[in-house]
Write an enzyme that holds these catalytic residues in place. Sequence first.
Site, mmCIF file in Angstrom:
data_model
loop_
_atom_site.group_PDB
_atom_site.id
_atom_site.type_symbol
_atom_site.label_atom_id
_atom_site.label_comp_id
_atom_site.label_asym_id
_atom_site.label_seq_id
_atom_site.Cartn_x
_atom_site.Cartn_y
_atom_site.Cartn_z
ATOM 1 N N CYS A 61 28.611 41.222 33.121
ATOM 2 C CA CYS A 61 27.937 40.384 32.123
ATOM 3 C C CYS A 61 26.508 40.071 32.594
ATOM 4 O O CYS A 61 25.709 40.976 32.750
ATOM 5 C CB CYS A 61 28.755 39.130 31.814
ATOM 6 S SG CYS A 61 28.205 38.309 30.281
ATOM 7 N N HIS A 92 33.233 41.292 29.356
ATOM 8 C CA HIS A 92 34.049 40.642 30.382
ATOM 9 C C HIS A 92 35.355 41.407 30.563
ATOM 10 O O HIS A 92 36.286 41.225 29.780
ATOM 11 C CB HIS A 92 34.342 39.192 29.987
ATOM 12 C CG HIS A 92 33.178 38.301 30.128
ATOM 13 N ND1 HIS A 92 32.832 37.693 31.314
ATOM 14 C CD2 HIS A 92 32.250 37.908 29.231
ATOM 15 C CE1 HIS A 92 31.738 36.963 31.140
ATOM 16 N NE2 HIS A 92 31.370 37.082 29.875
ATOM 17 N N GLU A 113 37.599 40.948 32.723
ATOM 18 C CA GLU A 113 38.657 40.001 33.079
ATOM 19 C C GLU A 113 39.205 39.243 31.866
ATOM 20 O O GLU A 113 40.241 38.582 31.956
ATOM 21 C CB GLU A 113 38.155 39.015 34.149
ATOM 22 C CG GLU A 113 37.251 37.907 33.655
ATOM 23 C CD GLU A 113 35.803 38.300 33.384
ATOM 24 O OE1 GLU A 113 35.009 37.402 33.075
ATOM 25 O OE2 GLU A 113 35.468 39.503 33.475
#
Length: 191
Positions: free
Chosen positions: A76, A168, A170
């Site tokens: 990011c 992202h 995650e």
Amino acid sequence: MIVIVDYGLGNIHNVKRAVEFLGYDVVLSRDPETIQAADQLILPGVGHFKDAMTAIRHYQLDTLLQQCKQPMIGICLGMQLMYEGSEEGHVAGLGLLKGHITEIQTPYTVPHLGWNNLIANYAELKHDVYFVHSYQAPMNDDVIAYAEYGTDIPGIVQHGRYIGIQFHPEKSGQIGLDILAQALKGGWQHA
């Protein structure tokens, strides 16, 4: 050992959990010796480019990161920090990747927020992932996969040992973990 660079701005604990889930030993650190001893580095980031570079310089990490020889993954804002500079705050970045970060020029609402499809020549990358950003990297030969949002927005870039992931991983479910795992294995070859 993988070191997630902790300069005080970032979603570091979620990234750490994702990397641990993939089976890697990982530590959060801003200690120069720990960073230099790492096998790989992850540069996370959430927030404003200028604030992030101010923090990186405050902890004297800029020169250290520029001199490190290990593979590095920027996530990011961390991806954006790897470029030469940004319109967001009009400051220099780390200069690890060529080009400048610019504001997203699109007829759609900014920030680019939510799920969007990655587009690439690689079938395994044609999946929805989760974006949150208002600025973008340049579309150039380093782009591995991109998203369409009224304009083309790089989603994954790679130049040598440097990999950038704009979304992202995650927060992108199993496909995000798969992409992060591939990045940790060295990334992708251009078609």
